[in-house]
Design an enzyme around this catalytic site. Structure first.
Site, PDB file in Angstrom:
ATOM      1  N   GLY A   1       0.832  -1.215   0.000  1.00  0.00           N
ATOM      2  CA  GLY A   1       0.000   0.000   0.000  1.00  0.00           C
ATOM      3  C   GLY A   1       0.861   1.258   0.000  1.00  0.00           C
TER       4      GLY A   1
ATOM      5  N   ARG B   1       1.529  -5.178  -5.818  1.00  0.00           N
ATOM      6  CA  ARG B   1       1.601  -6.424  -5.064  1.00  0.00           C
ATOM      7  C   ARG B   1       1.986  -7.495  -6.077  1.00  0.00           C
ATOM      8  NH1 ARG B   1      -2.550  -3.556  -1.995  1.00  0.00           N
ATOM      9  NH2 ARG B   1      -1.635  -3.316   0.067  1.00  0.00           N
TER      10      ARG B   1
ATOM     11  N   ASP C   1       4.146  -4.420   6.538  1.00  0.00           N
ATOM     12  CA  ASP C   1       4.609  -5.709   7.070  1.00  0.00           C
ATOM     13  C   ASP C   1       4.703  -6.793   5.989  1.00  0.00           C
ATOM     14  OD1 ASP C   1       1.870  -5.796   6.912  1.00  0.00           O
ATOM     15  OD2 ASP C   1       1.568  -6.704   8.880  1.00  0.00           O
TER      16      ASP C   1
ATOM     17  N   THR D   1       3.662   3.123   5.834  1.00  0.00           N
ATOM     18  CA  THR D   1       2.260   2.691   5.943  1.00  0.00           C
ATOM     19  C   THR D   1       1.472   3.736   6.716  1.00  0.00           C
ATOM     20  OG1 THR D   1       0.801   1.153   7.106  1.00  0.00           O
ATOM     21  CG2 THR D   1       3.076   1.148   7.807  1.00  0.00           C
TER      22      THR D   1
ATOM     23  N   ASP E   1      -1.051   3.147   8.490  1.00  0.00           N
ATOM     24  CA  ASP E   1      -1.744   2.548   9.641  1.00  0.00           C
ATOM     25  C   ASP E   1      -0.967   2.569  10.961  1.00  0.00           C
ATOM     26  OD1 ASP E   1      -3.984   1.910   8.210  1.00  0.00           O
ATOM     27  OD2 ASP E   1      -3.203  -0.028   7.564  1.00  0.00           O
TER      28      ASP E   1
ATOM     29  N   ASP F   1       1.035   0.381  12.095  1.00  0.00           N
ATOM     30  CA  ASP F   1       0.783  -0.921  12.715  1.00  0.00           C
ATOM     31  C   ASP F   1       2.049  -1.765  12.828  1.00  0.00           C
ATOM     32  OD1 ASP F   1       1.079  -1.220  10.027  1.00  0.00           O
ATOM     33  OD2 ASP F   1      -0.568  -2.616   9.739  1.00  0.00           O
TER      34      ASP F   1
ATOM     35  N   ARG G   1      -7.516  -1.572   8.930  1.00  0.00           N
ATOM     36  CA  ARG G   1      -8.111  -2.922   8.943  1.00  0.00           C
ATOM     37  C   ARG G   1      -7.760  -3.668  10.219  1.00  0.00           C
ATOM     38  NH1 ARG G   1      -7.569  -3.650   3.151  1.00  0.00           N
ATOM     39  NH2 ARG G   1      -5.411  -4.201   3.476  1.00  0.00           N
TER      40      ARG G   1
HETATM   41  P1  ADP Z   1       2.218  -4.195   2.690  1.00  0.00           P
HETATM   42  O1  ADP Z   1       3.699  -4.101   2.570  1.00  0.00           O
HETATM   43  O2  ADP Z   1       1.556  -2.876   2.471  1.00  0.00           O
HETATM   44  O3  ADP Z   1       1.794  -4.902   3.966  1.00  0.00           O
HETATM   45  P2  ADP Z   1       1.410  -6.586   1.132  1.00  0.00           P
HETATM   46  O4  ADP Z   1       0.973  -7.360   2.325  1.00  0.00           O
HETATM   47  O5  ADP Z   1       0.506  -6.574  -0.034  1.00  0.00           O
HETATM   48  O6  ADP Z   1       1.712  -5.047   1.438  1.00  0.00           O
HETATM   49  O7  ADP Z   1       2.828  -7.183   0.653  1.00  0.00           O
HETATM   50  C1  ADP Z   1       3.521  -6.654  -0.455  1.00  0.00           C
HETATM   51  C2  ADP Z   1       4.184  -7.758  -1.249  1.00  0.00           C
HETATM   52  O8  ADP Z   1       5.197  -8.405  -0.463  1.00  0.00           O
HETATM   53  C3  ADP Z   1       3.288  -8.898  -1.681  1.00  0.00           C
HETATM   54  O9  ADP Z   1       2.538  -8.596  -2.853  1.00  0.00           O
HETATM   55  C4  ADP Z   1       4.296 -10.008  -1.967  1.00  0.00           C
HETATM   56  O10 ADP Z   1       4.860  -9.877  -3.257  1.00  0.00           O
HETATM   57  C5  ADP Z   1       5.387  -9.736  -0.936  1.00  0.00           C
HETATM   58  N1  ADP Z   1       5.288 -10.696   0.195  1.00  0.00           N
HETATM   59  C6  ADP Z   1       4.465 -10.638   1.265  1.00  0.00           C
HETATM   60  N2  ADP Z   1       4.625 -11.712   2.078  1.00  0.00           N
HETATM   61  C7  ADP Z   1       5.596 -12.467   1.488  1.00  0.00           C
HETATM   62  C8  ADP Z   1       6.236 -13.708   1.818  1.00  0.00           C
HETATM   63  N3  ADP Z   1       5.909 -14.399   2.930  1.00  0.00           N
HETATM   64  N4  ADP Z   1       7.186 -14.193   0.966  1.00  0.00           N
HETATM   65  C9  ADP Z   1       7.521 -13.506  -0.142  1.00  0.00           C
HETATM   66  N5  ADP Z   1       6.958 -12.341  -0.508  1.00  0.00           N
HETATM   67  C10 ADP Z   1       6.017 -11.817   0.288  1.00  0.00           C
END
Ligand code: ADP
Length: 329
Positions: free
Chosen positions: A17, A78, A109, A132, A134, A136, A178
């Site tokens: 995000g 993503r 995260d 982020t 949030d 969080d 969320r």
């Molecule tokens: P944010 O960083 O905002 O929390 P996301 O949860 O969508 O965003 O995570 C961003 C990207 O990080 C995901 O689309 C994915 O490509 C990568 N990612 C997240 N978890 C893993 C994981 N366990 N192993 C490998 N890549 C990951």
């Protein structure tokens, strides 16, 4: 001077995000890297661009005039492919052919989980910056984008309060969050909301209905409820429905603030923390640090291992909850 663990070429990316202030962080990473004699590459669209080889050499001018802009010039995305080893291997080969031996990941995260996995697979040092809205993530008093998002929410809610007062209405405003209630808590306190509903605490709808019924008896049902989208009772529409069922005469309105909270020019505070963290991201790579998140606690830089930063959510202090109760009674 750099030590033997040191990096020579670094990549910077924004992932997951978006949040206001990401551009200020990119600018700080690029300019500090160049100042320290490193090659600096911008990776477009997060891990997706790393896999698709959308990687561009940055110079000082490529980050000119962006500190005040929301969003991210590197774009964000993503990537499902990055969850697979084969995707991460493609990404690694694209870094290797340019001699990129260190990464700065600006994201939340999920992005940190990806960084950790990538570093485990290919032994490449990764530094995370908490980008982020949030707030969080543990290991930092604040995150890049939170201050802007919360100020946007406050400005919007102030406007809503004007019309709410003019009509003696009951307004339920939904803000983002969320899993974390920080935007709701801070914006609710700052706008004098009568009720603040957040995922971290159990929402007692009976208690809310009781106090609203009391107000209604006094013919003065002006009330502002700020609710985080991830509250256990549900979002603003669920709250409105429950109130309407029990107090059908209430003149109830719902406003979901939505994505306006993500955009806009970052506040001074977000620009400062992004610049501070971006500078230390490069310095920490040069000093041989790996797989840590750069955070700011009491105006000092702190490093938290990425796995701890994602495991431990930042907790909402009990003192704040007590103050909210007193000030809204
Ligand atoms: P944010 O960083 O905002 O929390 P996301 O949860 O969508 O965003 O995570 C961003 C990207 O990080 C995901 O689309 C994915 O490509 C990568 N990612 C997240 N978890 C893993 C994981 N366990 N192993 C490998 N890549 C990951």
């Amino acid at each position: 001077m750099t030590n033997k663990n040191s990096v020579t070429n670094i990549g910077v990316l924004t992932s997951g995000g978006d949040s206001p202030g990401m551009n200020a962080a990119i600018r700080a990473v690029v300019r500090t890297g160049i100042y320290r004699g490193l090659g600096v590459y911008g990776i477009m669209r997060g891990y997706a661009g790393m896999i698709d080889d959308e990687i561009i050499k940055m110079d000082s001018r490529s980050v000119a005039n962006i500190i005040q802009r929301g969003g991210t010039i590197l774009k964000t995305a993503r990537s499902k492919e990055f969850l697979e080893f084969s995707g991460r291997e493609k990404a690694y080969n694209n870094l290797k052919k340019r001699g990129i031996d260190g990464l700065v990941i600006i994201g939340g995260d999920g992005s940190f989980r990806g960084a950790q996995q990538f570093s485990k697979d290919f032994d490449i040092p990764c530094i995370g910056l908490p980008g982020t809205i949030d707030k969080d993530i543990a290991g930092s008093d604040t995150t890049i984008g939170f201050d802007t998002a919360v100020n946007t929410a406050v400005q919007a809610i102030d406007k809503i309060r004007d019309t709410m007062d003019a009509h003696d209405r009951l307004f339920i405003v939904e803000v983002m969050g969320r899993d974390a209630g920080y935007i709701a808590l801070h914006s609710g306190i700052a706008t004098g909301a009568e009720n603040i509903l957040i995922p971290e605490t159990k929402t007692d709808m009976e208690e809310i209905i009781c106090s609203l019924t009391e107000k209604e008896k006094r013919k003065k049902l002006v009330n502002l409820i700020v609710v985080a989208e991830g509250d256990d009772f549900g979002g603003a529409n669920n709250v409105a429905k429950a109130i309407k069922e029990r107090i059908p005469t209430a003149d109830t309105r719902v406003c979901v603030l939505g994505h306006i909270q993500r955009g806009g020019s970052p506040t001074c505070q977000d620009r400062l923390i992004a610049s501070h963290m971006g500078f230390y991201a490069v310095e920490s790579l040069l000093s041989g640090k790996r797989n840590v998140m750069v955070g700011v606690i009491n105006n000092k830089i702190y490093y938290t291992p990425l796995d701890e930063a994602v495991k431990q959510k930042q907790k909402i202090g009990q003192e704040w909850m007590k103050i909210v109760k007193i000030l809204t009674s």
